[in-house]
Scaffold this active site. Structure first.
Site, PDB file in Angstrom:
ATOM      1  N   GLU A 199       0.859  -1.110  -0.084  1.00 13.25           N
ATOM      2  CA  GLU A 199      -0.077   0.253   0.060  1.00 13.25           C
ATOM      3  C   GLU A 199       0.899   1.334   0.125  1.00 13.25           C
ATOM      4  O   GLU A 199       0.798   2.037   0.910  1.00 13.25           O
ATOM      5  CB  GLU A 199      -1.055  -0.050   1.201  1.00 13.25           C
ATOM      6  CG  GLU A 199      -1.994  -1.161   1.163  1.00 13.25           C
ATOM      7  CD  GLU A 199      -2.895  -0.877   2.327  1.00 13.25           C
ATOM      8  OE1 GLU A 199      -2.917  -0.392   3.420  1.00 13.25           O
ATOM      9  OE2 GLU A 199      -3.882  -2.059   2.436  1.00 13.25           O
ATOM     10  N   GLU A 234      -5.193  -8.840   0.605  1.00 13.67           N
ATOM     11  CA  GLU A 234      -5.948  -8.396   1.712  1.00 13.67           C
ATOM     12  C   GLU A 234      -7.298  -8.426   1.433  1.00 13.67           C
ATOM     13  O   GLU A 234      -7.595  -7.584   0.400  1.00 13.67           O
ATOM     14  CB  GLU A 234      -5.131  -7.162   2.446  1.00 13.67           C
ATOM     15  CG  GLU A 234      -3.917  -7.298   3.220  1.00 13.67           C
ATOM     16  CD  GLU A 234      -3.583  -5.997   3.745  1.00 13.67           C
ATOM     17  OE1 GLU A 234      -4.273  -5.323   4.199  1.00 13.67           O
ATOM     18  OE2 GLU A 234      -2.395  -5.808   3.790  1.00 13.67           O
TER      19      GLU A 234
HETATM   20  O1  IFM Z   1      -4.366  -3.246   9.075  1.00 12.84           O
HETATM   21  C1  IFM Z   1      -4.245  -2.764   7.702  1.00 12.84           C
HETATM   22  C2  IFM Z   1      -2.779  -3.317   6.937  1.00 12.84           C
HETATM   23  O2  IFM Z   1      -1.720  -3.182   7.549  1.00 12.84           O
HETATM   24  C3  IFM Z   1      -2.936  -2.713   5.563  1.00 12.84           C
HETATM   25  N1  IFM Z   1      -4.035  -2.915   4.939  1.00 12.84           N
HETATM   26  C4  IFM Z   1      -5.410  -2.541   5.707  1.00 12.84           C
HETATM   27  C5  IFM Z   1      -5.392  -3.472   6.788  1.00 12.84           C
HETATM   28  C6  IFM Z   1      -6.634  -3.083   7.678  1.00 12.84           C
HETATM   29  O3  IFM Z   1      -6.840  -1.705   8.138  1.00 12.84           O
END
Ligand code: IFM
Length: 463
Positions: free
Chosen positions: A164, A363
């Site tokens: 990210e 994710e």
């Molecule tokens: O916890 C975070 C992660 O570090 C990066 N993506 C989003 C997740 C949830 O908010």
């Protein structure tokens, strides 16, 4: 009972995700240096000191992963555990921690899928020269990547460069940037992001040279931004938002250049990063093998009617658009932008149309404030529903021919959330601690664990 199973392709990588700073704890053990993410976020909120105490529970965690049936574990390395200071000398104890973890994963038949950089910046490098604001950070990252690629060659076959980039470079807690003037802070963000992109390209090239069998790619926070109405000005605003919250980074990762819109926006606002001779060659001569997609919710934008400001949250929302509420999605306490499974299909189609690369969901998950029930269990039907509805969209995409090779829900165990500690939980496995009492961090399998175990065993969702 006979159930129809919608089978996923053979070899589909059923996984689960964590990141080092959110799961490990042991923040100053084994020679680890401090990282930007190690500080407190506020009184009464858990920090990374113990986190989910994976540093001490790693073996039990891998046993649980094996019981779950995971094919892949998307995990992170803490850069400052491997290189604690500015000398960039590898810390043998740090490498040994990951050696034992990776060897045990492999013994259990689980592929380690490693993120090199997930928000945590070695504090020593921030103190020495400002971290990503300075080009010296590129060399430091490349040295770190080289140590990892060489040391784990043949054991780690898939790498993520940066998780990210949008959030990694915009949140001061991640970058360590102390600039307080909003406009200068935003300018720093674009400069840091540019340096991250250069470092990432060098890592692509380096891995392909060190281990031609291995693959590498970025993980993006996928942005699916709808126009607030069918007014063309709102449609354009949504496009602008996707450009400046996603594409300007992925365009550099994949194509080695900004889009004309992104470049002209950056110039117009005096945000265009400083470049150096030869950068173009670095950016154009290497590329990723895949794109990792993090997706939790979609967003909505409308025409900007107010002057641009950079002192609002989120920090990247100051461009030629205004983020706004979408009344058509369901909101919950922690999913306040709204749950939108169809958005996953929309976003991944756009992603493939633009970049033509294989994709993996790195994710996707449902946050909830959970406690163990009186029966000693954690019942999380909302999470099962959330993952089901997102997996259905992946199934559609795969059936249509989009190359999606894996799915990793966030998170394997409950981890410490960046700002909400353990109040906000995503895990398939509950970690018995609170924000203020670390207890024993005992692991309790949630209902979603048993459900996901069946999905993996069936290689697909039951109808
Ligand atoms: O916890 C975070 C992660 O570090 C990066 N993506 C989003 C997740 C949830 O908010």
């Amino acid at each position: 009972m006979n159930q129809t199973i919608h089978h996923f392709p053979e070899g589909f990588l059923w996984g689960a995700s964590t990141s080092a700073f959110q799961v490990e704890g042991g923040y100053n053990e084994g020679g680890k240096g401090p990282a930007t993410t190690d500080g407190s976020v506020g009184p009464g909120i858990a920090d990374t000191k113990v986190a989910a105490d994976h540093y001490h529970h790693w073996k039990e965690d891998v046993d649980l992963m094996a019981e779950l049936g995971l094919k892949v574990y998307r995990m992170g390395f803490a850069w400052s555990r491997i290189m604690p200071d500015t000398s960039c000398t590898p810390n043998p104890e740090g490498l040994a921690f990951y050696d034992q973890l990776i060897d045990y994963l492999l013994e259990k038949g689980i592929e380690p899928f490693v993120t090199l950089y997930h928000f945590e910046c070695p504090q020593a490098l921030v103190d020495a020269f400002g971290g990503w604001k300075d080009r010296r950070m590129i060399d430091a990252y490349v040295k770190y990547a080289e140590v990892c690629f060489t040391h784990f060659k043949g054991r780690v076959k898939r790498w993520v460069t940066v998780n990210e980039q949008l959030i990694a470079t915009a949140a001061a807690r991640n970058t360590g940037d102390t600039e307080t003037d909003p406009r200068r802070r935003q300018k720093n963000t674009y400069q840091m992001s540019y340096h991250v992109s250069l470092a990432e390209h060098k890592a692509f090239a380096l891995l392909h040279q060190i281990d031609p069998e291995a693959q590498i790619g970025p993980v993006c926070a996928m942005q699916v931004i709808y126009p607030a109405s069918s007014r063309s000005a709102d449609v354009l605003a949504a496009m602008n938002a996707e450009e400046m919250m996603q594409n300007y980074m992925l365009d550099i990762s994949v194509r080695g250049e900004y889009s004309p819109y992104a470049a002209s926006y950056l110039r117009r606002e005096n945000f265009y990063p400083e470049t150096a001779p030869g950068d173009d060659i670095i950016l154009k001569s290497s590329g990723p093998d895949f794109i990792g997609v993090n997706y939790y919710f979609s967003d909505c934008a409308k025409e900007r009617t107010e002057p641009i400001r950079f002192d609002r949250f989120p920090p990247w929302s100051g461009g030629d658009f205004q983020l706004c509420d979408n009344p058509y999605v369901t909101k919950t306490e922690w999913m306040d932008r709204g749950i939108d499974p169809l958005g996953l299909q929309i976003g991944m189609r756009k992603m493939y149309d633009r970049y033509r690369l294989p994709m993996i969901v790195t994710e996707n998950g449902m946050a909830y404030s959970e406690v163990i029930g009186e029966d000693g269990c954690v019942h999380d039907p909302y999470r099962i529903d959330y993952i089901t509805r997102h997996l259905e969209q992946i199934q559609v995409l795969i059936d249509e021919g989009y190359p999606i090779f894996g799915y990793c829900p966030w998170s394997f165990v409950d981890v410490v959330s960046s700002h909400q500690g353990f109040a906000k939980r995503y895990g398939l496995v509950y970690v018995n601690r609170t924000d203020t009492d670390v207890k024993t961090c005992a692991r309790v399998k949630k209902d979603s664990f048993y459900w996901y175990q069946q999905v993996i065993a069936n290689n697909g969702l039951p109808e």
